[in-house]
Motif scaffolding. Structure first.
Motif, PDB file in Angstrom:
ATOM      1  N   MET A   1     115.163  37.622   2.351  1.00  0.00           N
ATOM      2  CA  MET A   1     113.989  38.375   1.951  1.00  0.00           C
ATOM      3  C   MET A   1     112.823  37.979   2.853  1.00  0.00           C
ATOM      4  O   MET A   1     112.709  36.841   3.273  1.00  0.00           O
ATOM      5  CB  MET A   1     113.659  38.093   0.486  1.00  0.00           C
ATOM      6  N   GLN A   2     111.982  38.935   3.132  1.00  0.00           N
ATOM      7  CA  GLN A   2     110.830  38.731   3.997  1.00  0.00           C
ATOM      8  C   GLN A   2     109.597  39.300   3.307  1.00  0.00           C
ATOM      9  O   GLN A   2     109.673  40.340   2.655  1.00  0.00           O
ATOM     10  CB  GLN A   2     111.082  39.456   5.322  1.00  0.00           C
ATOM     11  N   TYR A   3     108.468  38.600   3.425  1.00  0.00           N
ATOM     12  CA  TYR A   3     107.221  39.053   2.817  1.00  0.00           C
ATOM     13  C   TYR A   3     106.257  39.430   3.928  1.00  0.00           C
ATOM     14  O   TYR A   3     105.996  38.633   4.833  1.00  0.00           O
ATOM     15  CB  TYR A   3     106.630  37.938   1.947  1.00  0.00           C
ATOM     16  N   LEU A   4     105.734  40.665   3.869  1.00  0.00           N
ATOM     17  CA  LEU A   4     104.825  41.179   4.885  1.00  0.00           C
ATOM     18  C   LEU A   4     103.615  41.807   4.220  1.00  0.00           C
ATOM     19  O   LEU A   4     103.735  42.424   3.167  1.00  0.00           O
ATOM     20  CB  LEU A   4     105.527  42.247   5.736  1.00  0.00           C
ATOM     21  N   VAL A   5     102.450  41.670   4.862  1.00  0.00           N
ATOM     22  CA  VAL A   5     101.236  42.292   4.360  1.00  0.00           C
ATOM     23  C   VAL A   5     100.576  43.039   5.510  1.00  0.00           C
ATOM     24  O   VAL A   5     100.403  42.487   6.605  1.00  0.00           O
ATOM     25  CB  VAL A   5     100.243  41.255   3.784  1.00  0.00           C
ATOM     26  N   PHE A   6     100.235  44.292   5.246  1.00  0.00           N
ATOM     27  CA  PHE A   6      99.580  45.144   6.230  1.00  0.00           C
ATOM     28  C   PHE A   6      98.280  45.691   5.643  1.00  0.00           C
ATOM     29  O   PHE A   6      98.200  45.943   4.442  1.00  0.00           O
ATOM     30  CB  PHE A   6     100.467  46.343   6.593  1.00  0.00           C
ATOM     31  N   GLU A   7      97.285  45.901   6.497  1.00  0.00           N
ATOM     32  CA  GLU A   7      96.054  46.586   6.083  1.00  0.00           C
ATOM     33  C   GLU A   7      95.800  47.733   7.044  1.00  0.00           C
ATOM     34  O   GLU A   7      95.987  47.592   8.254  1.00  0.00           O
ATOM     35  CB  GLU A   7      94.852  45.636   6.080  1.00  0.00           C
ATOM     36  N   PHE A   8      95.348  48.837   6.467  1.00  0.00           N
ATOM     37  CA  PHE A   8      95.122  50.056   7.234  1.00  0.00           C
ATOM     38  C   PHE A   8      93.709  50.563   7.011  1.00  0.00           C
ATOM     39  O   PHE A   8      93.197  50.514   5.897  1.00  0.00           O
ATOM     40  CB  PHE A   8      96.117  51.136   6.792  1.00  0.00           C
ATOM     41  N   PRO A   9      93.084  51.100   8.066  1.00  0.00           N
ATOM     42  CA  PRO A   9      91.723  51.609   7.925  1.00  0.00           C
ATOM     43  C   PRO A   9      91.645  52.933   7.173  1.00  0.00           C
ATOM     44  O   PRO A   9      90.607  53.272   6.622  1.00  0.00           O
ATOM     45  CB  PRO A   9      91.249  51.763   9.371  1.00  0.00           C
ATOM     46  N   THR A  10      92.747  53.691   7.129  1.00  0.00           N
ATOM     47  CA  THR A  10      92.737  54.986   6.453  1.00  0.00           C
ATOM     48  C   THR A  10      94.013  55.182   5.633  1.00  0.00           C
ATOM     49  O   THR A  10      95.050  54.582   5.912  1.00  0.00           O
ATOM     50  CB  THR A  10      92.642  56.157   7.454  1.00  0.00           C
ATOM     51  N   GLU A  11      93.924  56.044   4.646  1.00  0.00           N
ATOM     52  CA  GLU A  11      95.090  56.358   3.829  1.00  0.00           C
ATOM     53  C   GLU A  11      96.172  57.041   4.663  1.00  0.00           C
ATOM     54  O   GLU A  11      97.359  56.788   4.476  1.00  0.00           O
ATOM     55  CB  GLU A  11      94.687  57.245   2.657  1.00  0.00           C
ATOM     56  N   LYS A  12      95.767  57.892   5.586  1.00  0.00           N
ATOM     57  CA  LYS A  12      96.749  58.594   6.428  1.00  0.00           C
ATOM     58  C   LYS A  12      97.570  57.617   7.266  1.00  0.00           C
ATOM     59  O   LYS A  12      98.797  57.727   7.346  1.00  0.00           O
ATOM     60  CB  LYS A  12      96.068  59.615   7.332  1.00  0.00           C
ATOM     61  N   GLU A  13      96.917  56.645   7.896  1.00  0.00           N
ATOM     62  CA  GLU A  13      97.643  55.654   8.695  1.00  0.00           C
ATOM     63  C   GLU A  13      98.598  54.852   7.812  1.00  0.00           C
ATOM     64  O   GLU A  13      99.724  54.549   8.220  1.00  0.00           O
ATOM     65  CB  GLU A  13      96.672  54.716   9.402  1.00  0.00           C
ATOM     66  N   MET A  14      98.151  54.516   6.610  1.00  0.00           N
ATOM     67  CA  MET A  14      99.005  53.788   5.685  1.00  0.00           C
ATOM     68  C   MET A  14     100.229  54.617   5.321  1.00  0.00           C
ATOM     69  O   MET A  14     101.357  54.157   5.396  1.00  0.00           O
ATOM     70  CB  MET A  14      98.208  53.422   4.424  1.00  0.00           C
ATOM     71  N   ARG A  15     100.007  55.874   4.935  1.00  0.00           N
ATOM     72  CA  ARG A  15     101.129  56.735   4.544  1.00  0.00           C
ATOM     73  C   ARG A  15     102.106  56.971   5.696  1.00  0.00           C
ATOM     74  O   ARG A  15     103.323  56.956   5.495  1.00  0.00           O
ATOM     75  CB  ARG A  15     100.619  58.067   4.005  1.00  0.00           C
ATOM     76  N   ASP A  16     101.584  57.182   6.899  1.00  0.00           N
ATOM     77  CA  ASP A  16     102.446  57.385   8.071  1.00  0.00           C
ATOM     78  C   ASP A  16     103.308  56.152   8.341  1.00  0.00           C
ATOM     79  O   ASP A  16     104.503  56.261   8.628  1.00  0.00           O
ATOM     80  CB  ASP A  16     101.620  57.717   9.313  1.00  0.00           C
ATOM     81  N   THR A  17     102.709  54.969   8.225  1.00  0.00           N
ATOM     82  CA  THR A  17     103.444  53.732   8.488  1.00  0.00           C
ATOM     83  C   THR A  17     104.479  53.466   7.405  1.00  0.00           C
ATOM     84  O   THR A  17     105.612  53.078   7.706  1.00  0.00           O
ATOM     85  CB  THR A  17     102.478  52.544   8.615  1.00  0.00           C
ATOM     86  N   VAL A  18     104.116  53.680   6.151  1.00  0.00           N
ATOM     87  CA  VAL A  18     105.075  53.487   5.057  1.00  0.00           C
ATOM     88  C   VAL A  18     106.266  54.429   5.242  1.00  0.00           C
ATOM     89  O   VAL A  18     107.417  54.026   5.064  1.00  0.00           O
ATOM     90  CB  VAL A  18     104.392  53.694   3.685  1.00  0.00           C
ATOM     91  N   LYS A  19     106.006  55.648   5.623  1.00  0.00           N
ATOM     92  CA  LYS A  19     107.095  56.608   5.864  1.00  0.00           C
ATOM     93  C   LYS A  19     108.009  56.117   6.989  1.00  0.00           C
ATOM     94  O   LYS A  19     109.228  56.190   6.888  1.00  0.00           O
ATOM     95  CB  LYS A  19     106.528  57.983   6.193  1.00  0.00           C
ATOM     96  N   VAL A  43      99.157  47.158   2.036  1.00  0.00           N
ATOM     97  CA  VAL A  43     100.561  47.330   1.670  1.00  0.00           C
ATOM     98  C   VAL A  43     101.221  45.955   1.721  1.00  0.00           C
ATOM     99  O   VAL A  43     101.159  45.283   2.752  1.00  0.00           O
ATOM    100  CB  VAL A  43     101.280  48.301   2.626  1.00  0.00           C
ATOM    101  N   GLU A  44     101.834  45.559   0.611  1.00  0.00           N
ATOM    102  CA  GLU A  44     102.591  44.310   0.553  1.00  0.00           C
ATOM    103  C   GLU A  44     104.055  44.676   0.377  1.00  0.00           C
ATOM    104  O   GLU A  44     104.404  45.477  -0.492  1.00  0.00           O
ATOM    105  CB  GLU A  44     102.120  43.448  -0.608  1.00  0.00           C
ATOM    106  N   VAL A  45     104.899  44.095   1.217  1.00  0.00           N
ATOM    107  CA  VAL A  45     106.320  44.438   1.222  1.00  0.00           C
ATOM    108  C   VAL A  45     107.152  43.172   1.061  1.00  0.00           C
ATOM    109  O   VAL A  45     106.927  42.181   1.759  1.00  0.00           O
ATOM    110  CB  VAL A  45     106.716  45.139   2.540  1.00  0.00           C
ATOM    111  N   HIS A  46     108.109  43.210   0.138  1.00  0.00           N
ATOM    112  CA  HIS A  46     109.140  42.183  -0.003  1.00  0.00           C
ATOM    113  C   HIS A  46     110.448  42.874   0.405  1.00  0.00           C
ATOM    114  O   HIS A  46     111.020  43.623  -0.388  1.00  0.00           O
ATOM    115  CB  HIS A  46     109.238  41.674  -1.444  1.00  0.00           C
ATOM    116  N   THR A  47     110.852  42.660   1.642  1.00  0.00           N
ATOM    117  CA  THR A  47     112.031  43.357   2.146  1.00  0.00           C
ATOM    118  C   THR A  47     113.308  42.707   1.636  1.00  0.00           C
ATOM    119  O   THR A  47     113.339  41.508   1.357  1.00  0.00           O
ATOM    120  CB  THR A  47     112.063  43.362   3.692  1.00  0.00           C
ATOM    121  N   GLU A  48     114.360  43.502   1.536  1.00  0.00           N
ATOM    122  CA  GLU A  48     115.657  42.968   1.145  1.00  0.00           C
ATOM    123  C   GLU A  48     116.356  42.296   2.315  1.00  0.00           C
ATOM    124  O   GLU A  48     117.184  41.421   2.116  1.00  0.00           O
ATOM    125  CB  GLU A  48     116.534  44.083   0.578  1.00  0.00           C
ATOM    126  N   LYS A  49     116.034  42.714   3.535  1.00  0.00           N
ATOM    127  CA  LYS A  49     116.633  42.091   4.716  1.00  0.00           C
ATOM    128  C   LYS A  49     115.530  41.811   5.740  1.00  0.00           C
ATOM    129  O   LYS A  49     114.482  42.459   5.739  1.00  0.00           O
ATOM    130  CB  LYS A  49     117.722  42.982   5.324  1.00  0.00           C
TER     131      LYS A  49
END
Length: 67
Positions: A1-19, A43-49
């Motif tokens: 498992m891996q823990y990652l945190v990202f910050e985005f200046p706009t909702e669009k950039e966040m949505r594009d990256t999450v996609k 966005v905080e992510v706990h990845t499975e791999k």
């Protein structure tokens, strides 16, 4: 498992990256998305791999912490 945190200046950039993470790189696990003050998004992510370093480098501009 891996823990990652990202910050985005706009909702669009966040949505594009999450996609890209979900659909393009098949990242699975738990993801928490929340708005911050000033229109930013976190966005905080706990990845499975573990993600490859080359994949993480593509999102380096947004990554603020993680292991």
């Amino acid at each position: 498992m891996q823990y990652l945190v990202f910050e985005f200046p706009t909702e669009k950039e966040m949505r594009d990256t999450v996609k890209k993470l979900w659909d393009g790189y098949n990242v699975s696990g738990e993801m928490m998305i929340r708005p911050l003050s000033g229109g930013k998004w976190r966005v905080e992510v706990h990845t499975e791999k573990e993600l490859r370093e080359s994949t993480l480098e593509k999102f380096a501009d947004y990554r603020i912490e993680g292991d």
